[in-house]
Motif scaffolding. Structure first.
Motif, PDB file in Angstrom:
ATOM      1  N   SER A  17     -12.091 -26.636  64.955  1.00  0.00           N
ATOM      2  CA  SER A  17     -11.547 -25.333  65.709  1.00  0.00           C
ATOM      3  C   SER A  17     -10.181 -24.916  64.913  1.00  0.00           C
ATOM      4  O   SER A  17     -10.096 -23.497  64.932  1.00  0.00           O
ATOM      5  CB  SER A  17     -11.768 -25.649  66.829  1.00  0.00           C
ATOM      6  OG  SER A  17     -12.751 -26.045  67.333  1.00  0.00           O
ATOM      7  N   TYR A  18      -9.384 -26.002  64.898  1.00  0.00           N
ATOM      8  CA  TYR A  18      -8.186 -25.450  64.485  1.00  0.00           C
ATOM      9  C   TYR A  18      -8.053 -24.794  62.860  1.00  0.00           C
ATOM     10  O   TYR A  18      -7.475 -23.904  62.543  1.00  0.00           O
ATOM     11  CB  TYR A  18      -7.208 -26.884  64.301  1.00  0.00           C
ATOM     12  CG  TYR A  18      -5.908 -26.640  63.521  1.00  0.00           C
ATOM     13  CD1 TYR A  18      -4.495 -26.221  64.343  1.00  0.00           C
ATOM     14  CD2 TYR A  18      -5.773 -26.763  62.117  1.00  0.00           C
ATOM     15  CE1 TYR A  18      -3.443 -26.145  63.731  1.00  0.00           C
ATOM     16  CE2 TYR A  18      -4.454 -26.694  61.538  1.00  0.00           C
ATOM     17  CZ  TYR A  18      -3.481 -26.177  62.453  1.00  0.00           C
ATOM     18  OH  TYR A  18      -2.199 -26.109  61.866  1.00  0.00           O
ATOM     19  N   ASN A  19      -9.128 -25.314  62.152  1.00  0.00           N
ATOM     20  CA  ASN A  19      -9.336 -24.773  60.710  1.00  0.00           C
ATOM     21  C   ASN A  19      -9.658 -23.395  60.768  1.00  0.00           C
ATOM     22  O   ASN A  19      -9.186 -22.661  59.887  1.00  0.00           O
ATOM     23  CB  ASN A  19     -10.338 -25.611  59.928  1.00  0.00           C
ATOM     24  CG  ASN A  19      -9.995 -26.957  59.173  1.00  0.00           C
ATOM     25  OD1 ASN A  19      -9.714 -26.802  58.137  1.00  0.00           O
ATOM     26  ND2 ASN A  19      -9.364 -27.938  59.540  1.00  0.00           N
ATOM     27  N   LYS A  55     -14.719 -16.663  69.021  1.00  0.00           N
ATOM     28  CA  LYS A  55     -13.439 -16.660  69.637  1.00  0.00           C
ATOM     29  C   LYS A  55     -12.326 -16.913  68.833  1.00  0.00           C
ATOM     30  O   LYS A  55     -10.998 -16.473  68.977  1.00  0.00           O
ATOM     31  CB  LYS A  55     -13.356 -17.303  71.032  1.00  0.00           C
ATOM     32  CG  LYS A  55     -14.397 -16.970  72.131  1.00  0.00           C
ATOM     33  CD  LYS A  55     -14.625 -18.281  73.106  1.00  0.00           C
ATOM     34  CE  LYS A  55     -15.227 -17.612  74.132  1.00  0.00           C
ATOM     35  NZ  LYS A  55     -15.380 -18.696  75.155  1.00  0.00           N
ATOM     36  N   LEU A  56     -12.754 -17.861  68.097  1.00  0.00           N
ATOM     37  CA  LEU A  56     -11.542 -18.219  67.132  1.00  0.00           C
ATOM     38  C   LEU A  56     -11.079 -17.580  65.994  1.00  0.00           C
ATOM     39  O   LEU A  56     -10.205 -17.683  65.139  1.00  0.00           O
ATOM     40  CB  LEU A  56     -11.990 -19.932  66.516  1.00  0.00           C
ATOM     41  CG  LEU A  56     -11.980 -21.169  67.533  1.00  0.00           C
ATOM     42  CD1 LEU A  56     -13.031 -22.128  67.058  1.00  0.00           C
ATOM     43  CD2 LEU A  56     -10.496 -21.424  67.822  1.00  0.00           C
ATOM     44  N   ASN A 164      -2.235 -19.527  70.845  1.00  0.00           N
ATOM     45  CA  ASN A 164      -2.890 -18.482  70.124  1.00  0.00           C
ATOM     46  C   ASN A 164      -3.949 -18.154  71.055  1.00  0.00           C
ATOM     47  O   ASN A 164      -4.961 -17.151  70.583  1.00  0.00           O
ATOM     48  CB  ASN A 164      -3.224 -18.745  68.684  1.00  0.00           C
ATOM     49  CG  ASN A 164      -2.004 -18.554  67.651  1.00  0.00           C
ATOM     50  OD1 ASN A 164      -1.554 -17.490  67.558  1.00  0.00           O
ATOM     51  ND2 ASN A 164      -1.740 -19.558  67.429  1.00  0.00           N
ATOM     52  N   GLY A 165      -3.955 -18.577  72.294  1.00  0.00           N
ATOM     53  CA  GLY A 165      -4.954 -18.059  73.514  1.00  0.00           C
ATOM     54  C   GLY A 165      -6.273 -18.553  73.367  1.00  0.00           C
ATOM     55  O   GLY A 165      -7.372 -18.172  74.157  1.00  0.00           O
ATOM     56  N   TYR A 166      -6.582 -19.762  72.705  1.00  0.00           N
ATOM     57  CA  TYR A 166      -7.615 -20.524  72.633  1.00  0.00           C
ATOM     58  C   TYR A 166      -7.717 -21.871  73.406  1.00  0.00           C
ATOM     59  O   TYR A 166      -6.897 -22.719  73.251  1.00  0.00           O
ATOM     60  CB  TYR A 166      -8.368 -20.951  71.440  1.00  0.00           C
ATOM     61  CG  TYR A 166      -9.698 -21.458  71.275  1.00  0.00           C
ATOM     62  CD1 TYR A 166     -10.732 -20.623  71.399  1.00  0.00           C
ATOM     63  CD2 TYR A 166      -9.743 -22.756  71.035  1.00  0.00           C
ATOM     64  CE1 TYR A 166     -12.022 -21.060  71.294  1.00  0.00           C
ATOM     65  CE2 TYR A 166     -10.939 -23.410  71.013  1.00  0.00           C
ATOM     66  CZ  TYR A 166     -12.179 -22.418  71.144  1.00  0.00           C
ATOM     67  OH  TYR A 166     -13.461 -23.220  71.220  1.00  0.00           O
TER      68      TYR A 166
END
Length: 400
Positions: A17-19, A55-56, A164-166
């Protein structure tokens, strides 16, 4: 200028997810999130993955379903070879990663990606499996590993995503799990202490049945073809049915200790009802249908096959050669094996096979000899003892 394309091997977990978000926001890539499914994701999980990928910041999400390919090119041969690493672990995660990496590399080439990213750390085997596969199958494509290269902590990744809103539930649990068609691995917790085993609470599947139950597994040329008399053309469905039956008794639990690709020892817990029942039944059937030397040499090849698979050598040209030998060895492995299941364990009871070498016209072990006389037997034993008699006649002082 057009943005560079990067394919992220996306599991939906924290690192991947970070990626997706970092490569989109900070590095300006056009991100394609690809989830390579080898049978470990439910439909609900895949749908959630798709929603979260967008979303990401991903421009596209795809599920690459390689479950059937994984069976045909790996699981089938692991059953043929009764492959258990260190006679214990059914090599679930190791083999899955190879086929996930192959699917990702194939997709990256298909869309003309400039880079591939994965979330492996620098402390495990998966970095080797992903990198090696990408280097071979997608030459010239850049490999990005933010978690490994930047030595990121979970907190750093969570903080960045939140800022960042996630927001997602990335709470670090006591255990980490990898669920697949060929078993579930369990890391963390008591596994990190060599003196301890896993408690009941660490496992995902718990016994829901007591007493005993008979399970019959049918094989044709070494492949599972029926479960309790029901024929299956789809081998994945057959494996899933065995898993459902065996998991109700919590069969297939153990802790594996082995040598990692990177040189240190590793320990992992697992629960794998289907692999242990299928391999247990298959091995038992082979005892009735293979010759002594077929069994011996197949065991040698199987050990190497499992080792190469675990250590990211699936693309080594010798692998198809070993698969050819394993396939040939299965030509007479036909029949039905009966097992008795009980909580946490099982027992092989018997086989029904047209290729039974126990029943023959020459004799019954411990009962009657039909193809030789008593004099034949005495002569055979005397000749067989000749090398030992010769040795000890020269070295009587070494008699044991």
């Amino acid at each position: 200028m057009a943005k560079k394309k990067v394919v992220v091997a996306f599991s939906g977990g924290l690192d991947t997810s970070y990626n997706v978000m970092y490569l989109t926001r900070e590095m300006g890539y056009e991100v394609y999130a690809a989830c390579a499914n080898t049978g470990g994701f439910s439909e609900e999980q895949l749908k959630t993955n798709e929603e979260n990928a967008y979303k990401l910041g991903a421009v596209k999400y795809v599920t690459l379903d390689v479950t059937q390919e994984y069976y045909q090119k790996s699981l089938k041969y692991m059953v043929f070879g009764n492959v258990l690493r260190n006679n214990c672990y059914p090599i679930s995660v190791s083999s899955e990663r190879i086929f996930q990496a192959i699917a990702i590399a194939r997709y990256a080439k298909e869309i003309g990606a400039d880079a591939i990213a994965h979330g492996s750390t620098g402390a495990g085997n998966d970095q080797v499996r992903f990198d090696m596969t990408f280097l071979v199958l997608a030459p010239g494509v850049e490999i990005i590993t933010l978690t490994r290269d930047r030595n990121l902590s979970r907190k750093e990744e969570v903080d960045y995503l939140n800022a960042n809103g996630y927001f997602a539930d990335f709470t670090k649990l006591k255990y980490s799990y990898n669920v697949g068609i060929w078993g579930t691995s369990i890391c963390g917790g008591e596994i990190l202490d060599s003196a301890q085993g896993l408690p009941e609470s660490a496992y995902l599947k718990h016994p829901t049945k007591s007493g005993t139950e008979i399970l019959s597994l049918g094989f044709k040329k070494g492949e599972l073809c029926s479960v309790n008399g029901v024929e299956y053309d789809d081998k994945i469905r057959a494996i899933q049915e065995v898993e459902k039956i065996g998991a109700a008794y919590a069969i297939g639990r153990d802790c594996h200790v082995g040598d990692t690709i990177i040189g240190i020892k590793g320990r992992v817990g697992f629960e794998a009802a289907a692999p242990m029942l299928i391999i247990g039944a298959h091995r038992y059937l082979e005892k009735f249908t293979l010759s002594k030397w077929q069994q011996y040499w197949k065991d040698q090849v199987s050990n190497w096959y499992g080792m190469f698979l675990h250590e990211s050598q699936y693309l080594e040209p010798v692998m198809p050669d070993m698969e050819a030998m394993l396939t040939s060895s299965q030509r007479n492995v036909n029949g039905t094996v009966t097992l008795e299941l009980r909580p946490y364990s099982f027992q092989t009871l018997g086989v029904d096979t047209p290729d039974d070498l126990v029943h023959n016209k020459l004799g019954e072990y411990g009962e009657t000899a039909k193809a030789w006389t008593s004099e034949d037997a005495k002569g055979f034993i005397k000749v067989t003892s000749t090398p030992l008699r010769a040795y000890y006649s020269v070295h009587p002082d070494e008699e044991r």
